[in-house]
Motif scaffolding. Sequence first.
Motif, PDB file in Angstrom:
ATOM      1  N   VAL A   1       0.817  -1.223   0.000  1.00 14.22           N
ATOM      2  CA  VAL A   1       0.000   0.000   0.000  1.00 14.22           C
ATOM      3  C   VAL A   1       0.851   1.273   0.000  1.00 14.22           C
ATOM      4  O   VAL A   1       0.365   2.333  -0.391  1.00 14.22           O
ATOM      5  N   LEU A   2       2.105   1.166   0.432  1.00 12.85           N
ATOM      6  CA  LEU A   2       2.972   2.349   0.435  1.00 12.85           C
ATOM      7  C   LEU A   2       4.406   1.969   0.115  1.00 12.85           C
ATOM      8  O   LEU A   2       4.867   0.874   0.453  1.00 12.85           O
ATOM      9  N   GLN A   3       5.115   2.892  -0.516  1.00 12.25           N
ATOM     10  CA  GLN A   3       6.555   2.773  -0.721  1.00 12.25           C
ATOM     11  C   GLN A   3       7.166   4.112  -0.347  1.00 12.25           C
ATOM     12  O   GLN A   3       6.751   5.155  -0.848  1.00 12.25           O
ATOM     13  N   VAL A   4       8.110   4.078   0.585  1.00  9.94           N
ATOM     14  CA  VAL A   4       8.804   5.295   1.004  1.00  9.94           C
ATOM     15  C   VAL A   4      10.299   5.046   0.872  1.00  9.94           C
ATOM     16  O   VAL A   4      10.945   4.505   1.774  1.00  9.94           O
ATOM     17  N   HIS A   5      10.828   5.400  -0.287  1.00 14.31           N
ATOM     18  CA  HIS A   5      12.258   5.257  -0.587  1.00 14.31           C
ATOM     19  C   HIS A   5      12.734   3.800  -0.449  1.00 14.31           C
ATOM     20  O   HIS A   5      12.606   3.039  -1.380  1.00 14.31           O
ATOM     21  N   ASP A   6      13.251   3.393   0.720  1.00 21.53           N
ATOM     22  CA  ASP A   6      13.785   2.032   0.865  1.00 21.53           C
ATOM     23  C   ASP A   6      12.839   1.139   1.674  1.00 21.53           C
ATOM     24  O   ASP A   6      13.233   0.067   2.121  1.00 21.53           O
ATOM     25  N   GLU A   7      11.616   1.573   1.831  1.00 19.78           N
ATOM     26  CA  GLU A   7      10.672   0.934   2.746  1.00 19.78           C
ATOM     27  C   GLU A   7       9.384   0.535   2.017  1.00 19.78           C
ATOM     28  O   GLU A   7       8.854   1.304   1.220  1.00 19.78           O
ATOM     29  N   LEU A   8       8.894  -0.673   2.312  1.00 18.08           N
ATOM     30  CA  LEU A   8       7.617  -1.145   1.776  1.00 18.08           C
ATOM     31  C   LEU A   8       6.653  -1.398   2.928  1.00 18.08           C
ATOM     32  O   LEU A   8       7.032  -2.006   3.938  1.00 18.08           O
ATOM     33  N   LEU A   9       5.405  -0.947   2.775  1.00 18.91           N
ATOM     34  CA  LEU A   9       4.377  -1.195   3.779  1.00 18.91           C
ATOM     35  C   LEU A   9       3.323  -2.105   3.165  1.00 18.91           C
ATOM     36  O   LEU A   9       2.710  -1.764   2.149  1.00 18.91           O
ATOM     37  N   ILE A  10       3.120  -3.272   3.787  1.00 15.45           N
ATOM     38  CA  ILE A  10       2.189  -4.276   3.266  1.00 15.45           C
ATOM     39  C   ILE A  10       0.982  -4.368   4.189  1.00 15.45           C
ATOM     40  O   ILE A  10       1.126  -4.591   5.393  1.00 15.45           O
ATOM     41  N   GLU A  11      -0.214  -4.186   3.631  1.00 14.10           N
ATOM     42  CA  GLU A  11      -1.435  -4.431   4.383  1.00 14.10           C
ATOM     43  C   GLU A  11      -1.691  -5.933   4.295  1.00 14.10           C
ATOM     44  O   GLU A  11      -2.033  -6.456   3.228  1.00 14.10           O
ATOM     45  N   THR A  12      -1.490  -6.608   5.423  1.00 18.16           N
ATOM     46  CA  THR A  12      -1.399  -8.077   5.429  1.00 18.16           C
ATOM     47  C   THR A  12      -2.585  -8.727   6.122  1.00 18.16           C
ATOM     48  O   THR A  12      -2.880  -8.435   7.289  1.00 18.16           O
ATOM     49  N   TRP A  13      -3.265  -9.602   5.393  1.00 20.17           N
ATOM     50  CA  TRP A  13      -4.338 -10.414   5.981  1.00 20.17           C
ATOM     51  C   TRP A  13      -3.707 -11.289   7.067  1.00 20.17           C
ATOM     52  O   TRP A  13      -2.692 -11.938   6.848  1.00 20.17           O
ATOM     53  N   LYS A  14      -4.306 -11.267   8.262  1.00 17.96           N
ATOM     54  CA  LYS A  14      -3.667 -11.900   9.427  1.00 17.96           C
ATOM     55  C   LYS A  14      -3.348 -13.377   9.208  1.00 17.96           C
ATOM     56  O   LYS A  14      -2.333 -13.885   9.701  1.00 17.96           O
ATOM     57  N   GLU A  15      -4.184 -14.061   8.463  1.00 22.09           N
ATOM     58  CA  GLU A  15      -3.942 -15.490   8.227  1.00 22.09           C
ATOM     59  C   GLU A  15      -2.773 -15.725   7.257  1.00 22.09           C
ATOM     60  O   GLU A  15      -2.310 -16.858   7.112  1.00 22.09           O
ATOM     61  N   GLU A  16      -2.324 -14.656   6.592  1.00 23.17           N
ATOM     62  CA  GLU A  16      -1.220 -14.782   5.621  1.00 23.17           C
ATOM     63  C   GLU A  16       0.097 -14.235   6.173  1.00 23.17           C
ATOM     64  O   GLU A  16       1.057 -14.067   5.439  1.00 23.17           O
ATOM     65  N   LEU A  17       0.129 -13.965   7.479  1.00 23.48           N
ATOM     66  CA  LEU A  17       1.253 -13.262   8.095  1.00 23.48           C
ATOM     67  C   LEU A  17       2.601 -13.927   7.797  1.00 23.48           C
ATOM     68  O   LEU A  17       3.530 -13.293   7.281  1.00 23.48           O
ATOM     69  N   GLU A  18       2.725 -15.193   8.114  1.00 19.30           N
ATOM     70  CA  GLU A  18       4.011 -15.885   7.929  1.00 19.30           C
ATOM     71  C   GLU A  18       4.390 -15.958   6.457  1.00 19.30           C
ATOM     72  O   GLU A  18       5.558 -15.804   6.092  1.00 19.30           O
ATOM     73  N   GLN A  19       3.410 -16.174   5.605  1.00 24.42           N
ATOM     74  CA  GLN A  19       3.671 -16.278   4.165  1.00 24.42           C
ATOM     75  C   GLN A  19       4.191 -14.952   3.604  1.00 24.42           C
ATOM     76  O   GLN A  19       5.145 -14.918   2.820  1.00 24.42           O
ATOM     77  N   VAL A  20       3.572 -13.843   4.032  1.00 18.23           N
ATOM     78  CA  VAL A  20       3.993 -12.523   3.560  1.00 18.23           C
ATOM     79  C   VAL A  20       5.388 -12.186   4.071  1.00 18.23           C
ATOM     80  O   VAL A  20       6.224 -11.653   3.337  1.00 18.23           O
ATOM     81  N   GLN A  21       5.657 -12.507   5.322  1.00 13.72           N
ATOM     82  CA  GLN A  21       6.996 -12.264   5.871  1.00 13.72           C
ATOM     83  C   GLN A  21       8.054 -13.033   5.088  1.00 13.72           C
ATOM     84  O   GLN A  21       9.142 -12.516   4.808  1.00 13.72           O
TER      85      GLN A  21
END
Length: 665
Positions: free
Chosen positions: A614-634
């Motif tokens: 949902v956001l990119q700030v230079h060297d940073e990514l912000l992911i809106e993560t469905w709680k059941e997908e937490l480990e997979q997204v990480q």
Amino acid sequence: IENAYVHLEEITPKRAKTNLEEHYDMAQMSKTLATIEVHAPIEFDMEAAKLTDLYTPEAYVYMKRLEFKNMLTRFSDDMSQNDLEKYFHVYHELDEIQNFFDGFSAKEAAVSFFEDAGTVYGLAVAESNQNVAYLTCGGFVTEGYLEEQAQKLCDGLDTLVTPDLKGLLKHVRVTETKNCIDTTIAAYLLNPLKNEYTYDDLAKDILGQMVPSQVDLLGKLKIKKAADEKPEALELLACYQAYTCIAAKDQLLEQLEEHGMKKLYDEIEMPLVFVLADMEKEGVRAEKAELESYGAQLTGRIAELETSIYEKAGETFNINSPKQLGVILFEKLQMPNGKKTKTGYSTAADVLERLAPDYPIVSEILEYRQLTKLKSTYADGLALCIAPDGRIHSTFNQTITATGRISSTEPNLQNIPIRMELGRLIRKVFVPKDGYVFIDADYSQIELRVLAHMSNDKNLIQAYRQAEDIHAITASQVFHVPLEKVTPQLRRNAKAVNFGIVYGISAFGLGEDLGISRKEATEYIERYFETYPDVKRFLDGLVKTGRKYGEVKTMYGRVRPIPELKSGNFMQRSFGERVAMNSPIQGTAADIIKIAMIRVDQRLRREGLRSRIVLQVHDELLIETWKEELEQVQSILATEMKRAAQLQVELEIDMKMGNSWFETK
């Protein structure tokens, strides 16, 4: 000159006499060069030289090429008419527009919705540079109808050309596998120093043609007003835009190939368009109540500061007025080093920052400035940006910065201050939707790691490989103390040098940052380069390359022109040298984060996950993560961000989770 030389002994001052005596031959030559020869053997016909009708079509083209804007306004309105316009067709009625779509069979076309501020005025389609159509919106020809027909048209194309693919994706679905050509992105890569990439500039720079610009056609009218007052001119504008797209696309691709940027264009910039389009559509949730609470906090603290400042000043005054503030500080309170200008004393940030340690009122004024800016820009400004869906949909631009970094506008979510506590608190406003959490993944010291790789400096590479704290290691090596005896102050100094070197910092700049003398700063930099000699050779080599070729490149071939290196102005040349040193490093880091964004986004979709960037700030990514997908997204973030580039030192990321953006930092 001759008479002066005869009376040489009478000349004063002595320096003038000596110069004339020693360089009389040069004085004679200078006189010859400066003398206007009025009897030159040139045939001249006064009648033939007389200026008659200046305002001809030929003169219009010539003056437009030279950008004589004032002169262009003196030509008649029909002078800008172009032979190209005979290939333009404008359709208003539903039946003729439907006939156009029914008869369309080309496999390659330029397609773009002509819109402004969310209002669609029509659809421009160029089958070839000799068949351009503009299909107007209005009456039975609705935006939805045009979108439906454009979708069918795009589905049937083998090659889709457009001046704004991200904008087009708001109206039609295009698969990432389709051969898409975005002429604006191509033009940007070829010359990233321009402020904008208009169709008339594209025609001039790529096609060598002069076509009427938006100003030529609409004057000072905005698009919305021109739609009512100059509809025919607006239609021409859309047609010219479509025409230049289809006519210039082959040459643009050829030039990208010639400059070694075709792979960058195909594998990074174009896939990124789809990622950014989805991020803009997705937006990020903002809590209006939290924003109001934040605004109230700022208002309270601003009021406290006002009271304290007035007490210390002994009177009330307009804190926002540099003139009144200057009088208070430098006349009433007699502070040192006041620099008076034509409009009063300078109260610029750098002036006040030097006074702040010794004068509490000044530090309060600086805080007051920061907080009032936070309130107007974020507490008040962001409230206006929250859409009906409760989310803020920022625009992410990839053709703005010269280094290749993505920028954010309307609103700018990349410039939220994080150094002061009240600045950081604004991040509490941004929260994930129900059932989701935020994961924030941030590259650790990516530019320093890129520097280590590109410079091939064995000491710097080894420093990264042997421990995590690069600043402590640098402090140990630069200041010649054992690692375990590195003090926090030495580490801070080493950190300033580490990051300063990446940006081509001068001894003066480093001295200002650390509060030390220029001599000490010079010694720090010299010790750094003694410790990392290949870094010095690499940076010097970049400046030499910039001088020789007028440009430098990133690891992925992104070109950064540096015309300042040829400037006769010392300050401009110095700026050019810093750009030459920094652009390949910062640009490479920008390319790497883009690669990471593309790969993370593709993995999330390929694996059928709900989570999104949902956001990119230079060297940073912000992911809106469905709680059941937490480990997979990480796991996806760790894998794809670390493997985005193969460097001699590993890419590392810091990853945190939270129920607001604030909690992830």
